[in-house]
Design a protein around this motif. Structure first.
Motif, PDB file in Angstrom:
ATOM      1  N   ILE A   1      52.567  29.839   1.935  1.00  0.00           N
ATOM      2  CA  ILE A   1      54.042  29.650   2.357  1.00  0.00           C
ATOM      3  C   ILE A   1      54.417  30.849   2.860  1.00  0.00           C
ATOM      4  CG2 ILE A   1      56.387  29.558   1.240  1.00  0.00           C
ATOM      5  CD1 ILE A   1      55.050  27.832  -0.968  1.00  0.00           C
TER       6      ILE A   1
ATOM      7  N   ILE B   1      56.090  30.581   6.677  1.00  0.00           N
ATOM      8  CA  ILE B   1      57.564  31.061   6.894  1.00  0.00           C
ATOM      9  C   ILE B   1      57.648  32.197   7.984  1.00  0.00           C
ATOM     10  CG2 ILE B   1      59.575  31.954   5.957  1.00  0.00           C
ATOM     11  CD1 ILE B   1      59.052  30.131   3.519  1.00  0.00           C
TER      12      ILE B   1
ATOM     13  N   SER C   1      63.716  33.992   2.113  1.00  0.00           N
ATOM     14  CA  SER C   1      63.434  32.645   2.024  1.00  0.00           C
ATOM     15  C   SER C   1      62.282  32.350   1.597  1.00  0.00           C
ATOM     16  CB  SER C   1      63.772  31.959   3.356  1.00  0.00           C
ATOM     17  OG  SER C   1      65.389  32.020   3.737  1.00  0.00           O
ATOM     18  N   ALA C   2      61.075  33.157   2.040  1.00  0.00           N
ATOM     19  CA  ALA C   2      59.895  33.071   1.669  1.00  0.00           C
ATOM     20  C   ALA C   2      59.672  33.249   0.174  1.00  0.00           C
ATOM     21  CB  ALA C   2      59.087  34.215   2.389  1.00  0.00           C
ATOM     22  N   TYR C   3      60.316  34.067  -0.428  1.00  0.00           N
ATOM     23  CA  TYR C   3      60.315  34.367  -1.749  1.00  0.00           C
ATOM     24  C   TYR C   3      60.746  33.141  -2.552  1.00  0.00           C
ATOM     25  CZ  TYR C   3      60.941  35.834  -6.682  1.00  0.00           C
ATOM     26  OH  TYR C   3      61.245  36.120  -7.995  1.00  0.00           O
ATOM     27  N   ALA C   4      62.087  32.856  -2.118  1.00  0.00           N
ATOM     28  CA  ALA C   4      62.688  31.379  -2.654  1.00  0.00           C
ATOM     29  C   ALA C   4      61.595  30.205  -2.608  1.00  0.00           C
ATOM     30  CB  ALA C   4      63.744  31.067  -2.209  1.00  0.00           C
ATOM     31  N   ALA C   5      61.029  30.018  -1.506  1.00  0.00           N
ATOM     32  CA  ALA C   5      59.982  28.960  -1.330  1.00  0.00           C
ATOM     33  C   ALA C   5      58.906  28.968  -2.107  1.00  0.00           C
ATOM     34  CB  ALA C   5      59.941  28.899   0.214  1.00  0.00           C
ATOM     35  N   GLY C   6      58.407  30.052  -2.212  1.00  0.00           N
ATOM     36  CA  GLY C   6      57.245  30.307  -3.129  1.00  0.00           C
ATOM     37  C   GLY C   6      57.286  30.081  -4.562  1.00  0.00           C
TER      38      GLY C   6
ATOM     39  N   LEU D   1      59.876  28.290  -5.889  1.00  0.00           N
ATOM     40  CA  LEU D   1      60.017  26.946  -5.903  1.00  0.00           C
ATOM     41  C   LEU D   1      58.906  26.086  -6.103  1.00  0.00           C
ATOM     42  CD1 LEU D   1      63.530  26.518  -3.793  1.00  0.00           C
ATOM     43  CD2 LEU D   1      63.216  26.381  -6.333  1.00  0.00           C
ATOM     44  N   ALA D   2      57.863  26.582  -5.219  1.00  0.00           N
ATOM     45  CA  ALA D   2      56.528  25.723  -5.163  1.00  0.00           C
ATOM     46  C   ALA D   2      55.627  26.163  -6.136  1.00  0.00           C
ATOM     47  CB  ALA D   2      56.034  25.738  -3.749  1.00  0.00           C
TER      48      ALA D   2
ATOM     49  N   GLY E   1      55.825  34.301  -5.427  1.00  0.00           N
ATOM     50  CA  GLY E   1      56.910  34.510  -4.394  1.00  0.00           C
ATOM     51  C   GLY E   1      56.683  35.911  -3.990  1.00  0.00           C
TER      52      GLY E   1
END
Length: 436
Positions: A128, A132, A161-166, A168-169, A173
């Motif tokens: 991720i 990103i 956004s990279a931390y949030a996406a990591g 959430l997945a 993060g």
């Protein structure tokens, strides 16, 4: 914010050769450090195994910002700074996973399951972060923002956004934000120096905030009973666990003993243990207050001991010669209508561009030095104009040759006027010969 600032300031050409060693230190090295520190905390400080493992995991993450802040006067070779930077960015993720596991699940019965979860979370976070980071860099280079001040904000928004996406997945993060920031920091973005300065300010605010938080959570009279255990555990970590982890992790690599010694002493602790020490408290782990107090004393005391002695050790080991020319900082502003870029750079005291004529720069076709600012006045140079230290150069380059122009400026800064002819200043602008 702290990890994003570290990633933006990481130079890919320096950490690329150091990646295998940094990966070994952030995986095998972390495991050895946690095991040795936990064993010492259990058998010598009298902590139960859960508390001992928590302390071992919390203090096993290094902080490159703390290391470089005390080494600014003693520049290290690129191979060492690359290892320290990459290790500090990579080891946060597995350490966070270990602390969360020890805080929520108690004693781990199936260690291989935990290792599988760590590997999976790291893989997801890495994928991720790389995705990103690449998409963010592509967008930043092809979209013109209405104001230059928006570029630093946009870069930090991509990192968040990279931390949030990591997260959430269900990935790491921390690793995602660091890798995304590394890609953004090496993508030749517009207004890159301003972006790094903005990120550095946010990073300092983050670290100051973490230490303020640590102070607010500590009750001074409760530290008395934990001072001796903290000093014992810190001594085990500094003199046994960290050196053992470095020498074991780097066994497959041909690293001189002097560099291993410096890497062993350079394991400074910074903001990360402060964050990690709060996780057991939030999870209401029995004895978490004692763990927090020990971490507080350990971080403060051993940072005060290691920090001032690190430059001295680097000089004693003859690893801080400071002879290499510093990299050239180049500011770029996009000229959208002309499909070009305005590059601005200054000739520093260690730059070998001093004494070089403008014509000897041999800039690629489509790039030219259009203005020189010297001693507060500006003038249009001729091919025979001799550059001096302190000069600020304004270079206009078309979009296709922008990267080549930057590489050429870096090469001459590090290799002099004959860069590229005598094997100096290759494609990456790195000097391969020293000129006395």
């Amino acid at each position: 914010m702290i990890l994003a600032e570290g990633g933006l300031g990481t130079k890919w050409k320096e950490i690329r050769p150091a990646l295998p060693r940094a990966a070994a230190l952030s995986t095998v090295g972390v495991a050895v450090s946690v095991g040795v520190t936990a064993a010492g905390a259990h058998y010598l400080a009298g902590l139960d195994w859960r508390q001992a493992l928590l302390i071992g995991a919390v203090v096993s993450s290094t902080d490159a910002a703390a290391v470089f802040s005390v080494l600014r006067s003693v520049p290290l070779p690129a191979r060492l700074t690359g290892v320290l930077e990459a290790e500090s960015g990579f080891n946060d993720a597995p350490v966070v996973i270990l602390v969360v596991a020890f805080s929520t699940a108690g004693p781990v019965e199936h260690w291989y399951t935990l290792l599988g979860e760590i590997a999976l979370e790291l893989a997801i976070g890495a994928a991720i972060g790389l995705a990103i980071g690449w998409l963010g860099a592509y967008g930043m280079r092809h979209v013109a923002l209405p104001a230059s001040g928006l570029y630093p904000i946009a870069v930090m928004a991509i990192a968040v956004s990279a931390y949030a996406a990591g997260a959430l997945a269900h990935g790491s993060g921390f690793l995602a934000v660091y890798l995304a920031a590394v890609i953004l920091g090496n993508a030749k973005l517009p207004h890159a120096p301003a972006t790094r300065g903005f990120a550095e300010g946010l990073g300092w605010l983050g670290q100051i905030g973490m230490f303020v938080l640590l102070g607010l959570l500590v009750t001074p009279h409760n530290l008395i009973d934990d001072i001796v255990p903290a000093l014992v555990i810190g001594m085990i970590l500094t003199l046994v666990a960290r050196p053992t982890s470095v020498f074991v992790a780097l066994m497959p690599f041909r690293v001189p003993w002097r560099e291993k010694t410096l890497l062993s002493w350079a394991g400074l602790r910074g903001a990360v243990p402060i964050v990690l020490a709060t996780i057991p408290m939030v999870s209401e782990v029995p004895g978490s207050e004692r763990v927090f107090n020990i971490v507080f004393v350990l971080v403060v005391v051993y940072t005060l001991i290691q920090g001032p002695t690190l430059p001295w050790l680097a000089r004693r080991l003859r690893l801080g010669d400071g002879e290499e020319a510093a990299d050239l900082g180049i500011e770029s502003a996009p000229l959208e209508r002309l499909r070009g870029h305005l590059l601005s750079t200054s000739i520093g005291p260690a730059s070998r561009m001093h004494g070089v004529e403008v014509g000897e720069l041999r800039m690629p076709a489509g790039a030219a030095v259009t203005l020189i600012v010297r001693d507060g006045s500006s003038f249009v140079p001729s091919p025979s104009t001799v550059l001096r230290r302190g000069d600020e150069l304004l270079v206009v380059a078309t979009d296709p040759v922008r990267d080549a122009a930057e590489r050429r400026l870096q090469a001459v800064s590090q290799g002099g006027k004959l860069a590229g002819w005598l094997g100096t200043g290759g494609p990456t602008g790195r000097s391969r010969h020293r000129h006395r």
